[in-house]
Design an enzyme around this catalytic site. Structure first.
Site, PDB file in Angstrom:
ATOM      1  N   HIS A   1     -11.982  -9.566   2.755  1.00 49.12           N
ATOM      2  CA  HIS A   1     -12.761  -9.506   1.559  1.00 49.12           C
ATOM      3  C   HIS A   1     -13.732 -10.712   1.044  1.00 49.12           C
ATOM      4  O   HIS A   1     -13.313 -11.722   1.928  1.00 49.12           O
ATOM      5  CB  HIS A   1     -11.928  -9.243   0.313  1.00 49.12           C
ATOM      6  CG  HIS A   1     -11.317 -10.532  -0.154  1.00 49.12           C
ATOM      7  ND1 HIS A   1     -10.231 -11.045   0.478  1.00 49.12           N
ATOM      8  CD2 HIS A   1     -11.384 -11.470  -1.152  1.00 49.12           C
ATOM      9  CE1 HIS A   1      -9.624 -12.313  -0.176  1.00 49.12           C
ATOM     10  NE2 HIS A   1     -10.439 -12.460  -1.115  1.00 49.12           N
TER      11      HIS A   1
ATOM     12  N   CYS B   1      -0.273  -5.988  -0.811  1.00 49.97           N
ATOM     13  CA  CYS B   1      -1.365  -6.531  -1.012  1.00 49.97           C
ATOM     14  C   CYS B   1      -2.288  -5.849  -2.249  1.00 49.97           C
ATOM     15  O   CYS B   1      -2.566  -4.647  -2.220  1.00 49.97           O
ATOM     16  CB  CYS B   1      -2.370  -6.352   0.222  1.00 49.97           C
ATOM     17  SG  CYS B   1      -3.980  -6.962   0.049  1.00 49.97           S
TER      18      CYS B   1
ATOM     19  N   ASN C   1     -14.474 -16.563   2.003  1.00 43.41           N
ATOM     20  CA  ASN C   1     -13.972 -17.648   2.514  1.00 43.41           C
ATOM     21  C   ASN C   1     -12.636 -16.976   3.670  1.00 43.41           C
ATOM     22  O   ASN C   1     -12.041 -15.867   3.318  1.00 43.41           O
ATOM     23  CB  ASN C   1     -12.870 -18.025   1.232  1.00 43.41           C
ATOM     24  CG  ASN C   1     -13.630 -18.796   0.274  1.00 43.41           C
ATOM     25  OD1 ASN C   1     -14.772 -19.431   0.848  1.00 43.41           O
ATOM     26  ND2 ASN C   1     -13.339 -18.882  -0.866  1.00 43.41           N
TER      27      ASN C   1
ATOM     28  N   CYS D   1      -5.459  -3.641  -1.068  1.00 43.31           N
ATOM     29  CA  CYS D   1      -5.440  -2.274  -0.051  1.00 43.31           C
ATOM     30  C   CYS D   1      -5.645  -1.303  -1.127  1.00 43.31           C
ATOM     31  O   CYS D   1      -5.469  -1.344  -2.065  1.00 43.31           O
ATOM     32  CB  CYS D   1      -3.936  -2.365   0.582  1.00 43.31           C
ATOM     33  SG  CYS D   1      -3.889  -3.475   2.143  1.00 43.31           S
TER      34      CYS D   1
ATOM     35  N   GLN E   1     -16.278 -12.642  -2.359  1.00 39.68           N
ATOM     36  CA  GLN E   1     -16.460 -12.559  -3.803  1.00 39.68           C
ATOM     37  C   GLN E   1     -18.103 -12.795  -3.930  1.00 39.68           C
ATOM     38  O   GLN E   1     -18.740 -12.983  -3.111  1.00 39.68           O
ATOM     39  CB  GLN E   1     -15.624 -13.756  -4.443  1.00 39.68           C
ATOM     40  CG  GLN E   1     -14.447 -13.679  -4.048  1.00 39.68           C
ATOM     41  CD  GLN E   1     -13.416 -14.905  -4.834  1.00 39.68           C
ATOM     42  OE1 GLN E   1     -13.436 -14.953  -5.688  1.00 39.68           O
ATOM     43  NE2 GLN E   1     -12.835 -15.680  -3.767  1.00 39.68           N
TER      44      GLN E   1
END
Length: 348
Positions: free
Chosen positions: A175, A77, A162, A80, A177
């Site tokens: 997360h 990822c 999202n 991370c 944006q």
């Protein structure tokens, strides 16, 4: 540096020149940023803006995004914290909240797009954050709103999240944006047009009047505290839709007081837990902050958060078919009052 509400911000740069900021509690140890050793080439985004002559809408073409990272395994990822053998976008062994320029931006030149990592824990979700951690995210949104809104090439600062593959998420790490639009997007143009008409006719703020009406009527309210109210709007488009309004009209997150930020974190976490309890598993959703435009019609705006989900039943998704996609006319399978009543009962 310290943000206005006390969180500590530490700025650095990634190996390709993109900016990265860590946000830590004010009483946390001073962070010394580690170097990004990846040696990435300088970004070369391909972005073009075109205006549809039929609607006036600005359409963004960002062809480089077609190669962005797509659902990597957890041990690879990019959001991370870095570890031996897996250097990531965040070159530190741990972090609280981190914000960096998107490697695959939707805007370049005019405007800006950022990634906001809510926690270093890959297996967490915003729903399960502590109130203190959620509050740190609020301070982060506020700081980014103030900084991005001061740019000459930005018309609207739009923080959003999202969640869920059904929504189209390409990275499962918790997360969100931030889009700093170089133009006013269609939804905000529509809202400001309605707000202007309402002001001319009623002599008052449209959003304040909607909030007052919902609180007075009461049947669609699902939660409130001293500074915020959460309700299902009377004309909800989506199968699950909840709006959170502060009781005081402010233009942006950066204008919220300490108490208002505290109360938002408390109520938001409660609402998210109710959404996840609706069908017994994590609900896919979009959380969209509606802040006032930076310049045009700013006095008409009213900060609020809109939460929506496309899941209309435990095993069914609402797709935007002929009427919705072709004409923009929503036809809903759920009644707002029923959704509100169900959400009030969840967890009670």
């Amino acid at each position: 540096m310290n943000t206005p509400r006390g969180a500590r911000r530490t700025d650095t740069k990634l190996s390709d020149g993109r900016e990265l900021s860590y946000y830590d509690p004010a009483d946390a140890p001073v962070r010394v940023p580690l170097e990004d050793t990846r040696g990435l080439p300088a970004p070369q985004p391909q972005v073009e803006l075109r205006t549809d002559p039929l609607t006036g809408d600005v359409i963004t073409y960002a062809t480089h995004r077609n190669t962005r990272t797509y659902l990597p395994p957890a041990d690879q990822c990019p959001l991370c914290a870095s570890k031996p053998g897996n250097p990531t976008e965040i070159p530190d062994h741990d972090y609280n909240v981190a914000v960096f320029e998107n490697r695959f931006p939707s805007f370049a030149g005019p405007g800006r797009t950022e990634v906001v990592c809510f926690t270093s824990d890959h297996n967490q979700s915003f729903t399960n954050l502590s109130q203190g951690q959620a509050r740190l995210v609020v301070d982060t949104w506020a700081d980014r709103t103030a900084e991005l809104g001061a740019r000459d090439d930005v018309e609207l600062v739009f923080p959003f999240e999202n969640r869920g593959r059904e929504i189209g998420v390409t990275l499962s790490h918790p997360h969100g944006q931030i889009y700093a639009y170089p133009f006013l997007p269609p939804r905000m143009r529509t809202l400001m047009t309605q707000a202007r008409r309402h002001q001319e006719v009623a002599g008052s703020n449209l959003f304040a009047d909607v909030l007052a009406a919902e609180r007075k009527e009461g049947t669609r309210v699902i939660g409130e505290n001293g500074n915020w109210t959460a309700f299902v709007p009377e004309a909800a488009r989506w199968p699950v839709e909840v709006h959170l309004y502060p009781h005081r009209q402010v233009a942006g997150i950066d204008e919220l007081s300490v108490g208002e930020r505290d109360d938002f974190a408390e109520l938001y976490l409660d609402v998210l837990s109710r959404l996840d309890g609706l069908y017994g598993d994590p609900l896919p959703y979009i959380a969209a902050w509606h802040q006032a435009p930076v310049r045009i019609d700013r006095e008409l705006g009213y900060l609020h958060l809109e939460l929506l989900s496309i899941r209309r039943a435990a095993d069914k998704i609402k797709y935007l078919a002929g009427s919705e996609s072709g004409m923009g006319a929503f036809i809903s399978d759920t009644r707002p009052e029923d959704v509100a009543e169900t959400l009030r009962k969840v967890g009670s």
